[in-house]
Design a protein around this motif. Structure first.
Motif, mmCIF file in Angstrom:
data_model
loop_
_atom_site.group_PDB
_atom_site.id
_atom_site.type_symbol
_atom_site.label_atom_id
_atom_site.label_comp_id
_atom_site.label_asym_id
_atom_site.label_seq_id
_atom_site.Cartn_x
_atom_site.Cartn_y
_atom_site.Cartn_z
ATOM 1 N N CYS A 245 40.068 45.815 34.780
ATOM 2 C CA CYS A 245 38.661 44.765 34.765
ATOM 3 C C CYS A 245 37.729 45.533 33.799
ATOM 4 N N CYS B 107 39.333 37.543 37.146
ATOM 5 C CA CYS B 107 39.191 38.583 37.945
ATOM 6 C C CYS B 107 38.152 38.229 38.923
ATOM 7 N N CYS C 245 36.680 40.462 41.297
ATOM 8 C CA CYS C 245 36.065 41.729 41.721
ATOM 9 C C CYS C 245 34.646 41.571 42.071
ATOM 10 N N CYS D 27 32.600 41.100 38.437
ATOM 11 C CA CYS D 27 32.693 39.838 37.868
ATOM 12 C C CYS D 27 32.092 38.829 38.605
HETATM 13 ZN ZN LIG Z 1 36.372 42.235 37.659
#
Ligand SMILES: [Zn+2]
Length: 630
Positions: free
Chosen positions: A130, A164, A166, A169
């Motif tokens: 990422c 993504c 996560c 993000c």
């Molecule tokens: Zn991410």
């Protein structure tokens, strides 16, 4: 070192752990010598592979287990001694070894997994970093570390946008007001993230050396590239119709930048150690590069114990000596284009796959008709073209509509590449065609297909739209699979006024799927009327042959390729060259005093007829370049 990529090699080198004899049978000197013998001017070699191993003493990453020498640094020095430019390869989009130690760098899928649901044994895209994690700065530091080895350029691979979820993000998306449940918005957020990363890499690398970032979409990111490297392994997923559709676009997208055609030597594609494709197939890729003004780059795998494959580099040397012998005529040559195929500007939605079946079908048809073409988008100039083609699904923005109205040449459009008024003022009642089948009357026949575009009416109709008896459907008793044409009901399939014509179907996507001659005949009939005198004309060469005309510094360069891929399951395969017997004629617009074959400058019979130069071709095995002098 100032280098160009005239004759390049891209070494794809990703070494799994447990190769216990790494480098036993070769070293940087062997590598450099073999490339020099093969007349290679530029090579992409390995700094850090997608497995995550570095091939130099790194302070940041993981050196390949057991190696003690600085392969990268030594190779750069040896290659520079021999005048060969070097780009250092870093896989920015995959680094499995690092991710094994930094779980917090890994992208998280929408359903909360670290790994994508793919066959992890064969698909290296199962775990990706990422760029909103600490990985971004890590990659920048890694690039800086590799730059200390003083290569001529940096190649950052696999920079592919992928959603993504996560926490980094999600937080950034929240700050921008992006709903993570909106898949398109979440994807666009990653495209924008990559754009920012590209600009940062550009700022680090470009002041000092060449940068190329492989993203599968130069269309979106071309401003950051030091050159344009068109990756296309025609025997792999790209196919043989990709390069002719994309090559004429990149030369307009990035004018002035070096153009490189990166093909592959492997019989299929990347990662395949099963063997190399036949000489004829690799030669055809090099011919394609020459025909479109690209420098060839042969993609290769390298054995981790044995180094470069000697028989392959003997063949590369044979090809590159030939390319070198042609350089007095090919260098500085420019494309001549009498027509242009419009292309939609790439958006975040199609950034991973910007070339459509319609784009390929249009390029294929133009190749078969010997039309010298460009591919342009609405931001590019239309000056100098005699004909514009808007295949199938071109978005008609206000800007494009106005440019088309100002264009004096012929315009052919198909499918949904249409709008009310403007250059389509001869067409009315435009609406989406919701039929499953459509037919058109052409000559004494009725033809059809399933690539629907619009329904339309026109007093300038030259072909009736023939309705089907019914659409395919299930009524409880039957599946209505057999759909014959019934009769016209007042709609037009092809309308033509002056030098403008519209075909209601998405004819180029249909042609790409079926290869039906009657689809081509519609376009060919219109082009023969709108553009009767073309730069290159012949009806004595098979349509499968390819011809391009370029303006060279010493005369015009007419390049003819007669070898063609044979259809083999779902691949094109070239196992041998095609031989065209002597005596076939081709003509070029203009009166040329002499014609000779290259590079030997052997005179070729030619004469003048009605302002054109008619050339009687000698026997051609695979490929023939000719020089035409006034
Ligand atoms: Zn991410």
């Amino acid at each position: 070192m100032k280098t160009t990529m005239k004759r390049a090699v891209h070494i794809d080198f990703h070494t799994m752990p447990k190769i216990d004899d790494f480098g036993a049978n070769y070293g940087p000197v062997d590598l450099a010598e073999m490339l020099a013998d093969a007349h290679v001017t530029y090579v992409n070699i390995f700094a850090r592979c997608n497995i995550g191993y570095s091939y130099y003493p790194t302070k940041l990453g993981t050196v390949y287990p057991g190696i003690t020498r600085d392969y990268l640094g030594e190779a750069i020095a040896e290659l520079h001694k021999r005048g060969i430019g070097v780009t250092a390869y870093i896989n920015g989009g995959i680094n499995h070894e690092l991710m094994n130690h930094h779980q917090e760098f890994i992208k998280i899928t929408k359903d909360g997994r670290l790994y994508d649901d793919v066959d992890k044994a064969t698909n290296h895209y199962f775990r990706m970093p990422c760029f909103n994690s600490g990985y971004r700065e890590y990659l920048f530091d890694e690039i800086r570390e590799v730059m200390e080895k003083e290569p001529d350029g940096i190649f950052v691979d696999c920079m592919i946008p992928k959603p993504c979820y996560c926490s980094n993000c999600l937080r950034k998306m929240a700050e921008k007001g992006i709903d993570p449940n909106d898949d398109a918005a979440a994807f666009k957020f990653q495209v924008d993230t990559l754009y920012e990363v590209f600009s940062q890499i550009h700022a680090i690398v470009t002041p000092k050396m060449r940068l190329y970032i492989n993203s599968k979409s130069n269309d979106w990111f071309s401003e950051f590239e030091g050159h344009i490297e068109l990756e296309c392994l025609p025997t792999y997923s790209w196919g043989y119709d990709f390069f002719p559709a994309q090559a004429p676009y990149y030369r307009n997208l990035a004018p002035g930048k070096e153009l490189v055609y990166m093909t592959g030597a492997m019989v299929t594609g990347w990662g395949d150690f099963s063997g190399y494709k036949p000489d004829a197939a690799l030669e055809c890729d090099v011919y394609d590069a020459m025909m479109y003004g690209y420098a060839p780059s042969v993609g290769d795998l390298m054995h981790p114990r044995d180094g470069l494959n000697r028989p392959l580099y003997k063949q590369v040397g044979k090809m590159y000596r030939y390319v070198e012998s042609m350089e007095p005529w090919t260098e500085g040559s420019e494309a001549l284009a009498e027509a242009a195929i419009l292309r939609n500007k790439v958006t975040s939605e199609n950034v991973l796959n910007p070339v459509t079946a319609s784009d390929k079908g249009a390029a294929r048809m133009f190749c078969e008709m010997r039309i010298n073409y460009d591919v342009v988008d609405e931001d590019m100039s239309f000056d100098g073209y005699k004909l514009l083609l808007l295949p199938d699904n071109i978005r008609i923005t206000e800007k494009l509509k106005a440019k088309l109205e100002a264009f004096q040449g012929a315009i052919i459009s198909t499918g949904t590449s249409i709008a009310d008024g403007g250059v389509w003022d001869y067409i009315t009642d435009i609406a989406p065609d919701t039929n499953t089948h459509g037919f058109f009357a052409w000559g004494d026949q009725v033809y059809g297909q399933k690539y629907m575009g619009v329904k339309m009416k026109s007093e300038y109709s030259v072909s009736d739209y023939v309705e089907p008896y019914f659409n395919t459907h299930w009524d409880g008793f039957h599946g209505y699979f057999y759909v014959p044409p019934k009769s016209p009901k007042g709609c037009s399939a092809v309308a033509k006024k002056g030098n403008r014509a519209h075909v209601c179907f998405r004819l180029f996507a249909a042609y790409m799927e079926y290869g039906a001659l009657f689809h081509k005949e519609v376009i060919e009939t219109l082009i023969n009327e709108f553009l009767p005198e073309r730069l290159v004309m012949t009806n004595e060469l098979p349509t499968s042959s390819r011809v391009t005309l370029r303006k060279g510094t010493k005369g015009e360069l007419l390049q003819i390729k007669v070898s063609v891929p044979e259809h083999w399951a779902n691949r094109g395969v070239i196992n041998e060259h095609t031989v065209l017997p002597a005596g076939r004629k081709i003509s070029v617009m203009g009166e040329y005093a002499s014609v000779c074959s290259l590079p030997d400058e052997t005179p070729v019979k030619s004469w003048i007829e009605n302002g054109r130069t008619v050339i009687e071709l000698p026997e051609i095995t695979g490929f023939l370049p000719l020089l035409l002098k006034k």
